[in-house]
Write a protein that holds these residues in place. Structure first.
Motif, mmCIF file in Angstrom:
data_model
loop_
_atom_site.group_PDB
_atom_site.id
_atom_site.type_symbol
_atom_site.label_atom_id
_atom_site.label_comp_id
_atom_site.label_asym_id
_atom_site.label_seq_id
_atom_site.Cartn_x
_atom_site.Cartn_y
_atom_site.Cartn_z
ATOM 1 N N ALA A 1 -12.824 3.096 -3.807
ATOM 2 C CA ALA A 1 -12.370 3.745 -2.600
ATOM 3 C C ALA A 1 -13.383 3.580 -1.546
ATOM 4 C CB ALA A 1 -12.087 5.353 -2.668
ATOM 5 N N ARG B 1 -13.195 0.069 -0.252
ATOM 6 C CA ARG B 1 -11.909 -0.161 0.680
ATOM 7 C C ARG B 1 -12.203 0.358 2.099
ATOM 8 N NH1 ARG B 1 -9.045 1.361 -3.852
ATOM 9 N NH2 ARG B 1 -8.769 3.397 -3.159
ATOM 10 N N ALA B 2 -12.773 1.701 2.253
ATOM 11 C CA ALA B 2 -12.906 2.570 3.569
ATOM 12 C C ALA B 2 -14.341 2.092 4.158
ATOM 13 C CB ALA B 2 -12.843 4.075 3.150
ATOM 14 N N GLU C 1 -6.750 11.006 -0.097
ATOM 15 C CA GLU C 1 -7.715 10.119 -0.419
ATOM 16 C C GLU C 1 -8.910 10.053 0.903
ATOM 17 O OE1 GLU C 1 -7.954 5.886 -2.209
ATOM 18 O OE2 GLU C 1 -7.940 5.671 0.001
ATOM 19 N N ARG C 2 -8.563 10.160 2.024
ATOM 20 C CA ARG C 2 -9.106 10.140 3.316
ATOM 21 C C ARG C 2 -10.186 11.417 3.381
ATOM 22 N NH1 ARG C 2 -6.323 7.407 8.756
ATOM 23 N NH2 ARG C 2 -5.552 5.395 7.664
ATOM 24 N N VAL D 1 0.416 8.248 8.036
ATOM 25 C CA VAL D 1 -0.023 7.864 6.401
ATOM 26 C C VAL D 1 0.804 8.803 5.543
ATOM 27 C CG1 VAL D 1 -2.349 7.310 7.124
ATOM 28 C CG2 VAL D 1 -1.988 9.829 6.546
ATOM 29 N N THR D 2 0.731 8.342 4.267
ATOM 30 C CA THR D 2 1.343 8.887 3.225
ATOM 31 C C THR D 2 0.491 10.120 2.652
ATOM 32 O OG1 THR D 2 0.498 7.557 1.459
ATOM 33 C CG2 THR D 2 2.331 6.667 2.364
ATOM 34 N N ALA E 1 -0.594 10.663 -0.234
ATOM 35 C CA ALA E 1 -1.837 10.112 -0.912
ATOM 36 C C ALA E 1 -2.794 9.693 -0.259
ATOM 37 C CB ALA E 1 -1.138 9.313 -2.158
ATOM 38 N N LYS E 2 -2.332 8.973 0.764
ATOM 39 C CA LYS E 2 -3.434 8.284 1.546
ATOM 40 C C LYS E 2 -4.283 9.346 2.337
ATOM 41 C CE LYS E 2 -5.686 4.476 3.064
ATOM 42 N NZ LYS E 2 -6.420 3.751 2.104
ATOM 43 N N ALA E 3 -3.426 10.386 2.819
ATOM 44 C CA ALA E 3 -4.168 11.592 3.521
ATOM 45 C C ALA E 3 -5.123 12.254 2.383
ATOM 46 C CB ALA E 3 -3.168 12.533 4.190
#
Length: 313
Positions: A295, A298-299, A259-260, A252-253, A255-257
């Motif tokens: 968020a 989405r998740a 967010e997770r 993952v990017t 930024a995605k990391a």
């Protein structure tokens, strides 16, 4: 009212895919005094060997009708032509059942029967890419514990079948029976269907990966700005090289990391107590509740307030 529930197995099925739901419905049926009548079915009557070598006794696929059909998964789903009789039976039996469900890779059998076309579904994370290629008409949600689309349900791997079963039981007999069933199973709490199949850290390289120390550093500073330049500086790399290396390592990017990790921390706080949602959003680094709500949708497929209500229930 006694509901007739059929559990469908086949050679090389995953034992817990069947045994977990069977146990849950058995316990619920005893709590509700005759709530369920259970049958184990297979293409051929007799002992059916699981992938563990342990067999279950099954009756031949019957005429029904059944209130609920639960299809197990397992290694046997890798040879779908060998399950043609099960698929044919399911095409005829499913329309006469009130609902149909799959555990783990049992979703392949539902998809082969056309029952998932145009519907939301999930399966074990390790089979998700293959499943998506084979069945493009299915709206696969690979990060869900279980899904429900109308009266067709699907669950992720193995123990998620117990979560699915408890949800089905609650749908039939109410929350109190489902709660008592979970207590008998020594399940602390039924996980909601939208819950992720993964821990964020384990999903992104684990505790011993190349960027494990950076991940922990991020977790301690979720409320702070965490742009790629700052993370690259912490990793002693140029931003461009860091972004490429991080994505190669974790999938993952950066930024995605971030967010997770924020989602994981926020979800714990949302479900754990009565802290205002806007305060949770600030503490987790989302800045405002609306950004966090998007968020979560989405998740997890649900807003924070819905997850909090489910946890309280």
């Amino acid at each position: 009212m006694t509901r007739r529930v059929a559990f469908v197995i086949f050679p090389q099925f995953q034992l817990l895919d069947a045994a977990g739901p069977i146990s849950a419905f058995d316990i619920a049926g005893r709590i509700a005094r005759g709530g369920y009548e259970l049958e184990v079915l297979a293409a051929q009557a007799g002992a059916v060997a699981s992938s563990a070598g342990v067999s279950l006794a099954a009756e031949r696929l019957g005429d029904g009708p059944y209130d609920t059909i639960v299809v197990a998964g397992g290694a046997g789903t890798r040879d779908l032509p060998a399950l043609a009789e099960v698929v044919t039976w399911l095409k005829a039996a499913a329309p006469r059942a009130r609902r149909v469900a799959s555990v783990c890779s049992g979703a392949y059998i539902l998809a082969e029967a056309g029952l998932l076309d145009g519907r939301r579904a999930t399966t074990h994370w390790s089979r998700s890419d293959d499943f998506a290629r084979r069945y493009p008409r299915v709206r696969l949600e690979p990060d869900r514990i279980f899904t429900r689309d109308g009266e067709v349900w699907a669950s992720a791997g193995i123990t998620a079948g117990i979560d699915l079963s408890l949800a089905l039981i609650e749908d039939d007999l109410g929350g109190e029976v489902a709660k008592q069933t979970a207590q008998q199973l020594v399940v602390h709490q039924r996980r909601p269907g939208g819950q992720s199949q993964f821990s964020a850290l384990l999903d992104m390289g684990g505790p011993n990966g190349r960027f494990a120390d950076l991940m922990e550093w991020i977790r301690e500073r979720l409320a702070e700005p965490l742009h790629v330049e700052r993370l690259a500086d912490r990793a002693a790399m140029s931003p461009r090289h860091f972004a490429r290396a991080f994505a190669a390592e974790t999938g993952v990017t950066p930024a995605k990391a971030v967010e997770r990790l924020r989602l994981e921390a926020a979800r714990v706080r949302v479900e754990a107590g009565h802290e205002p949602i806007d305060r949770v959003a600030l503490a987790a680094g989302f800045g405002d509740p609306e950004r966090m709500r998007r968020a979560f949708l989405r998740a997890f497929g649900q807003p924070p307030q819905a997850l909090r209500r489910a946890a309280r229930a």
